[in-house]
Design an enzyme around this catalytic site. Structure first.
Site, PDB file in Angstrom:
ATOM      1  N   GLY A  15      -3.654 -14.643  10.616  1.00  0.00           N
ATOM      2  CA  GLY A  15      -2.957 -13.913  11.690  1.00  0.00           C
ATOM      3  C   GLY A  15      -3.310 -12.434  11.732  1.00  0.00           C
ATOM      4  O   GLY A  15      -3.834 -11.874  10.772  1.00  0.00           O
ATOM      5  N   ARG A  19       2.549  -6.508  13.575  1.00  0.00           N
ATOM      6  CA  ARG A  19       3.745  -5.702  13.313  1.00  0.00           C
ATOM      7  C   ARG A  19       3.575  -4.754  12.130  1.00  0.00           C
ATOM      8  O   ARG A  19       4.385  -3.868  11.910  1.00  0.00           O
ATOM      9  CB  ARG A  19       4.958  -6.638  13.096  1.00  0.00           C
ATOM     10  CG  ARG A  19       5.397  -7.354  14.348  1.00  0.00           C
ATOM     11  CD  ARG A  19       6.336  -8.529  14.051  1.00  0.00           C
ATOM     12  NE  ARG A  19       5.618  -9.737  13.679  1.00  0.00           N
ATOM     13  CZ  ARG A  19       6.199 -10.892  13.356  1.00  0.00           C
ATOM     14  NH1 ARG A  19       7.514 -10.989  13.350  1.00  0.00           N
ATOM     15  NH2 ARG A  19       5.476 -11.953  13.037  1.00  0.00           N
ATOM     16  N   LYS A  26      -2.929  -8.004   6.872  1.00  0.00           N
ATOM     17  CA  LYS A  26      -1.598  -8.086   6.228  1.00  0.00           C
ATOM     18  C   LYS A  26      -1.631  -8.670   4.816  1.00  0.00           C
ATOM     19  O   LYS A  26      -1.002  -8.114   3.908  1.00  0.00           O
ATOM     20  CB  LYS A  26      -0.651  -8.878   7.134  1.00  0.00           C
ATOM     21  CG  LYS A  26       0.738  -9.034   6.583  1.00  0.00           C
ATOM     22  CD  LYS A  26       1.736  -9.495   7.621  1.00  0.00           C
ATOM     23  CE  LYS A  26       1.619 -10.963   7.946  1.00  0.00           C
ATOM     24  NZ  LYS A  26       2.745 -11.456   8.763  1.00  0.00           N
ATOM     25  N   GLN A  85     -10.400 -19.815  11.086  1.00  0.00           N
ATOM     26  CA  GLN A  85      -9.689 -20.155  12.320  1.00  0.00           C
ATOM     27  C   GLN A  85     -10.247 -19.239  13.405  1.00  0.00           C
ATOM     28  O   GLN A  85     -10.068 -18.020  13.345  1.00  0.00           O
ATOM     29  CB  GLN A  85      -8.186 -19.931  12.149  1.00  0.00           C
ATOM     30  CG  GLN A  85      -7.375 -20.299  13.383  1.00  0.00           C
ATOM     31  CD  GLN A  85      -5.922 -19.797  13.303  1.00  0.00           C
ATOM     32  OE1 GLN A  85      -5.508 -19.200  12.313  1.00  0.00           O
ATOM     33  NE2 GLN A  85      -5.167 -20.029  14.363  1.00  0.00           N
ATOM     34  N   GLY A  90      -1.805 -19.323  16.672  1.00  0.00           N
ATOM     35  CA  GLY A  90      -0.590 -19.787  16.021  1.00  0.00           C
ATOM     36  C   GLY A  90      -0.814 -20.560  14.733  1.00  0.00           C
ATOM     37  O   GLY A  90      -1.932 -20.997  14.421  1.00  0.00           O
ATOM     38  N   ASN A 239       6.383  -9.019   7.485  1.00  0.00           N
ATOM     39  CA  ASN A 239       5.792  -8.861   8.813  1.00  0.00           C
ATOM     40  C   ASN A 239       5.674  -7.397   9.206  1.00  0.00           C
ATOM     41  O   ASN A 239       4.959  -7.060  10.135  1.00  0.00           O
ATOM     42  CB  ASN A 239       6.652  -9.582   9.861  1.00  0.00           C
ATOM     43  CG  ASN A 239       6.747 -11.072   9.553  1.00  0.00           C
ATOM     44  OD1 ASN A 239       5.733 -11.756   9.482  1.00  0.00           O
ATOM     45  ND2 ASN A 239       7.955 -11.555   9.324  1.00  0.00           N
ATOM     46  N   TYR A 378     -11.320  21.600 -21.212  1.00  0.00           N
ATOM     47  CA  TYR A 378     -12.005  20.536 -20.481  1.00  0.00           C
ATOM     48  C   TYR A 378     -13.076  19.947 -21.382  1.00  0.00           C
ATOM     49  O   TYR A 378     -14.023  20.642 -21.785  1.00  0.00           O
ATOM     50  CB  TYR A 378     -12.650  21.057 -19.184  1.00  0.00           C
ATOM     51  CG  TYR A 378     -13.538  19.985 -18.569  1.00  0.00           C
ATOM     52  CD1 TYR A 378     -12.987  18.788 -18.129  1.00  0.00           C
ATOM     53  CD2 TYR A 378     -14.929  20.128 -18.513  1.00  0.00           C
ATOM     54  CE1 TYR A 378     -13.776  17.768 -17.630  1.00  0.00           C
ATOM     55  CE2 TYR A 378     -15.732  19.108 -18.009  1.00  0.00           C
ATOM     56  CZ  TYR A 378     -15.144  17.931 -17.577  1.00  0.00           C
ATOM     57  OH  TYR A 378     -15.932  16.922 -17.099  1.00  0.00           O
ATOM     58  N   ASN A 389     -10.749  20.207 -34.734  1.00  0.00           N
ATOM     59  CA  ASN A 389      -9.721  21.021 -34.087  1.00  0.00           C
ATOM     60  C   ASN A 389     -10.386  21.827 -32.979  1.00  0.00           C
ATOM     61  O   ASN A 389     -11.293  22.617 -33.237  1.00  0.00           O
ATOM     62  CB  ASN A 389      -9.076  21.963 -35.094  1.00  0.00           C
ATOM     63  CG  ASN A 389      -7.882  22.651 -34.459  1.00  0.00           C
ATOM     64  OD1 ASN A 389      -6.776  22.133 -34.476  1.00  0.00           O
ATOM     65  ND2 ASN A 389      -8.134  23.807 -33.859  1.00  0.00           N
ATOM     66  N   TYR A 399     -22.298  19.960 -16.622  1.00  0.00           N
ATOM     67  CA  TYR A 399     -22.966  19.721 -15.329  1.00  0.00           C
ATOM     68  C   TYR A 399     -23.841  20.910 -14.984  1.00  0.00           C
ATOM     69  O   TYR A 399     -23.366  22.053 -14.952  1.00  0.00           O
ATOM     70  CB  TYR A 399     -21.878  19.514 -14.266  1.00  0.00           C
ATOM     71  CG  TYR A 399     -22.383  19.114 -12.908  1.00  0.00           C
ATOM     72  CD1 TYR A 399     -23.287  18.064 -12.761  1.00  0.00           C
ATOM     73  CD2 TYR A 399     -21.952  19.774 -11.770  1.00  0.00           C
ATOM     74  CE1 TYR A 399     -23.739  17.685 -11.506  1.00  0.00           C
ATOM     75  CE2 TYR A 399     -22.395  19.398 -10.508  1.00  0.00           C
ATOM     76  CZ  TYR A 399     -23.285  18.349 -10.377  1.00  0.00           C
ATOM     77  OH  TYR A 399     -23.732  17.987  -9.137  1.00  0.00           O
TER      78      TYR A 399
HETATM   79  C1  UD1 Z   1       6.705 -18.021  10.698  1.00  0.00           C
HETATM   80  C2  UD1 Z   1       7.360 -19.319  11.177  1.00  0.00           C
HETATM   81  C3  UD1 Z   1       8.877 -19.123  11.119  1.00  0.00           C
HETATM   82  C4  UD1 Z   1       9.298 -18.785   9.708  1.00  0.00           C
HETATM   83  C5  UD1 Z   1       8.543 -17.574   9.179  1.00  0.00           C
HETATM   84  C6  UD1 Z   1       8.801 -17.429   7.691  1.00  0.00           C
HETATM   85  C7  UD1 Z   1       5.833 -20.314  12.775  1.00  0.00           C
HETATM   86  C8  UD1 Z   1       5.590 -20.651  14.194  1.00  0.00           C
HETATM   87  N1  UD1 Z   1       6.934 -19.621  12.511  1.00  0.00           N
HETATM   88  O1  UD1 Z   1       7.053 -16.988  11.594  1.00  0.00           O
HETATM   89  O2  UD1 Z   1       9.524 -20.327  11.544  1.00  0.00           O
HETATM   90  O3  UD1 Z   1      10.701 -18.558   9.653  1.00  0.00           O
HETATM   91  O4  UD1 Z   1       7.126 -17.731   9.358  1.00  0.00           O
HETATM   92  O5  UD1 Z   1       8.229 -16.267   7.203  1.00  0.00           O
HETATM   93  O6  UD1 Z   1       5.053 -20.721  11.946  1.00  0.00           O
HETATM   94  N2  UD1 Z   1      -1.215 -17.348  10.950  1.00  0.00           N
HETATM   95  C9  UD1 Z   1      -2.485 -17.860  11.015  1.00  0.00           C
HETATM   96  N3  UD1 Z   1      -3.054 -18.043  12.245  1.00  0.00           N
HETATM   97  C10 UD1 Z   1      -2.398 -17.735  13.392  1.00  0.00           C
HETATM   98  C11 UD1 Z   1      -1.088 -17.225  13.320  1.00  0.00           C
HETATM   99  C12 UD1 Z   1      -0.514 -17.037  12.072  1.00  0.00           C
HETATM  100  O7  UD1 Z   1      -3.123 -18.134  10.004  1.00  0.00           O
HETATM  101  O8  UD1 Z   1      -2.968 -17.932  14.470  1.00  0.00           O
HETATM  102  C13 UD1 Z   1      -0.624 -17.132   9.615  1.00  0.00           C
HETATM  103  C14 UD1 Z   1      -0.266 -15.681   9.382  1.00  0.00           C
HETATM  104  O9  UD1 Z   1      -1.373 -14.982   8.822  1.00  0.00           O
HETATM  105  C15 UD1 Z   1       0.947 -15.780   8.458  1.00  0.00           C
HETATM  106  C16 UD1 Z   1       1.535 -17.135   8.787  1.00  0.00           C
HETATM  107  O10 UD1 Z   1       0.584 -17.852   9.529  1.00  0.00           O
HETATM  108  O11 UD1 Z   1       0.577 -15.764   7.109  1.00  0.00           O
HETATM  109  C17 UD1 Z   1       2.812 -17.016   9.603  1.00  0.00           C
HETATM  110  O12 UD1 Z   1       2.553 -16.210  10.735  1.00  0.00           O
HETATM  111  P1  UD1 Z   1       3.549 -15.053  11.161  1.00  0.00           P
HETATM  112  O13 UD1 Z   1       3.011 -14.400  12.371  1.00  0.00           O
HETATM  113  O14 UD1 Z   1       3.891 -14.192  10.006  1.00  0.00           O
HETATM  114  O15 UD1 Z   1       4.808 -15.948  11.578  1.00  0.00           O
HETATM  115  P2  UD1 Z   1       6.329 -15.531  11.600  1.00  0.00           P
HETATM  116  O16 UD1 Z   1       6.648 -14.921  12.910  1.00  0.00           O
HETATM  117  O17 UD1 Z   1       6.681 -14.776  10.396  1.00  0.00           O
HETATM  118 MG    MG Z   2       5.585 -13.911   8.902  1.00  0.00          MG
END
Ligand code: UD1
Ligand code: MG
Length: 466
Positions: A15, A19, A26, A85, A90, A239, A378, A389, A399
């Site tokens: 992801g 935020r 992250k 990915q 998502g 986040n 130094y 001592n 240097y």
């Molecule tokens: C997610 C959960 C939420 C949960 C929370 C717990 C989903 C839809 N929601 O929300 O229910 O309560 O975590 O912390 O999963 N990621 C990818 N590829 C993407 C999007 C995200 O690998 O396309 C990874 C992110 O890097 C992260 C994880 O998935 O490590 C979760 O993503 P994040 O955006 O943090 O989801 P939350 O809004 O925290």
């Molecule tokens: Mg999260």
């Protein structure tokens, strides 16, 4: 822990982490000195799975390079497969991208890549509950005081799992639920695969939610369990920078608690900063304002007065580090004394019982057993023997504007105050250097070297030489 032959742990770390408002991905932000992803990999490794998959996407190359470079120091030995990915649409898409890897396994544990506080025992218990109940899927849920931002676990009237609703999609009633999805799950791989293929984009960003697979698996009449944990801190998802600070506080509390259980004395644990990998011996006393960073090892019975900073260093037993001492990538043997306000720069070694005092700086040097550099000096690129001592204000001029040169000082040399050693230069054992000398050539064993201009006293009647 027994090997889990059928289990692959998949960590989602692709992801954007928008935020966090940071160019650093992250999962690479540190908590107690280790990247978030390292904490998760360590917990996953300790489960002893057959393999670990890591889904990367945003800054994939940087993620892969950093993780590969850290693996051995984090003790991750399970086969690790990176999965890219391409469309960051998502958490559901993230798992979908890993399906070719997952095909080889019966069970899949999915972990979010932003929960650094998770613990292996919790994951292990969740997996046991999955196996014992022959579940199709299990989700780890906790009740939190402030569920804002998390997906809510909606239960049916009989208390069984119904679905997960993301915060942004929840109605007022659902927003009141305090039981949240931790982002940690176990799935039967075949059910997960089927559910992923049925996912539809959801929410304001048209994302494929992994969380929707659970309701789908349930709709196929496979049992979906909620595995509850009392310790809600483990589910903290990072986040934002605020959540990063919360994770840091909780982890730091755990680290100081562990150290105190091992016999370290920390009168004010809120006021010291000890990284997760530090090791400290019993009865070492740590005063407020100390930073113990990286892979530092400190022996028994040491005294760390306030505001001591130590990074990636080894400190022996019975060492006293007075107020304001700063040590990087160095070794301090037993019974040494440093400070107040001493600075050891990388690759310095203080042999047993050596002393480095007020406003002295040591760089890439060995200070021999019992030798003293107590005031305003130094010492750089120097090999110093035992029992030396060094007088106040002594400088190694290492240097020449282009290159660094070595100073070699033998055993039991006495260096008067305010001496310059113009390197490369050697001072052999048992010799003495007169105060204020600038030494540019060999001082043979057991000799006295004075290299300063004679004093001139001008009297009213004329010039008188001493
Ligand atoms: C997610 C959960 C939420 C949960 C929370 C717990 C989903 C839809 N929601 O929300 O229910 O309560 O975590 O912390 O999963 N990621 C990818 N590829 C993407 C999007 C995200 O690998 O396309 C990874 C992110 O890097 C992260 C994880 O998935 O490590 C979760 O993503 P994040 O955006 O943090 O989801 P939350 O809004 O925290
Ligand atoms: Mg999260």
């Amino acid at each position: 822990m027994v090997a889990k032959k059928n289990l692959c742990v998949l960590i989602l770390a692709a992801g954007k982490g928008t935020r966090m408002k940071s160019p650093l991905p992250k999962p690479l932000h540190p908590v107690c000195g280790l990247p978030i992803i390292a904490h998760i990999l360590k917990a996953a490794q300790a489960l002893n799975p057959a393999a670990i998959g890591l889904v990367v996407g945003h800054e994939a190359q940087k993620m892969e390079e950093t993780v590969k470079a850290g693996l051995s120091s984090w003790g991750v030995t399970a086969p690790l497969v990176f999965v890219e990915q391409k469309d960051l649409s998502g958490s559901g898409s993230a798992v979908k991208a890993a399906l070719p890897l997952l095909k080889r396994f019966d069970d899949v544990m999915v972990l979010n890549g932003d929960t650094p506080l998770l613990e292996t025992a919790t994951l292990d218990n969740m997996y046991s509950s999955f196996q014992d109940n022959e579940a199709g899927a299990v989700v780890l849920a906790v009740s939190v005081p402030d569920p804002c931002g998390y997906g809510r676990v909606v239960r049916a009237k009989d208390g069984s799992f119904e679905k997960i609703v993301e915060h942004c999609d929840a109605d007022a009633q659902t927003l009141l639920i305090r039981e949240i999805n931790s982002g940690m799950y176990v799935f039967k791989r075949s059910f997960l695969e089927e559910a992923l293929l049925a996912l539809k984009p959801q929410g304001p960003k048209h994302e494929y939610y992994l969380t929707d697979t659970l309701a789908f698996i349930k709709s196929q009449k496979h049992p979906v369990l909620v595995y509850g944990s009392q310790d809600y801190e483990q589910a903290l998802g990072v986040n934002s920078k605020f959540q990063l600070s919360q994770a840091e506080l909780i982890m730091r509390r755990r680290v100081t608690r562990r150290l105190m259980d091992e016999g370290v004395t920390i009168p004010n644990p809120q006021a010291v900063f000890v990284d997760a990998e530090a090791q400290i011996g019993a009865d070492t006393f740590i005063c407020p304002g100390c930073y113990i960073c990286g892979k530092t090892v400190i022996g028994k019975n040491c005294m760390l007065e306030g505001n001591v900073y130590i990074k990636d260093s080894v400190i022996g037993d019975n060492v006293t580090l007075k107020m304001g001492t700063y040590i990087e990538e160095s070794t301090v043997e037993e019974q040494c004394q440093l400070g107040p306000y001493a600075h050891l720069r990388p690759l310095s070694v203080l042999k047993k019982g050596a002393k480095v005092g007020n406003f002295s700086e040591i760089k890439k040097s060995v200070i021999g057993e019992g030798s003293k550099v107590n005031h305003l000096s130094y010492i750089g690129d120097t090999d110093m023997g035992a029992g030396v001592n060094v007088g106040a204000g002594t400088i190694t001029c290492n240097y020449d504007g282009k290159n660094k040169h070595k100073t070699v000082i033998g055993n039991h040399v006495f260096v008067g105050s305010n001496v310059n050693f113009v390197a490369p230069v050697t001072v052999e054992s048992y010799s003495k250097i007169g105060a204020g000398s600038t030494i540019t050539k060999l001082v043979p064993q057991d000799s006295l070297a004075i290299a300063r201009s004679r004093q001139v006293v001008l009297e009213k009647k004329g010039i008188k030489h001493d």
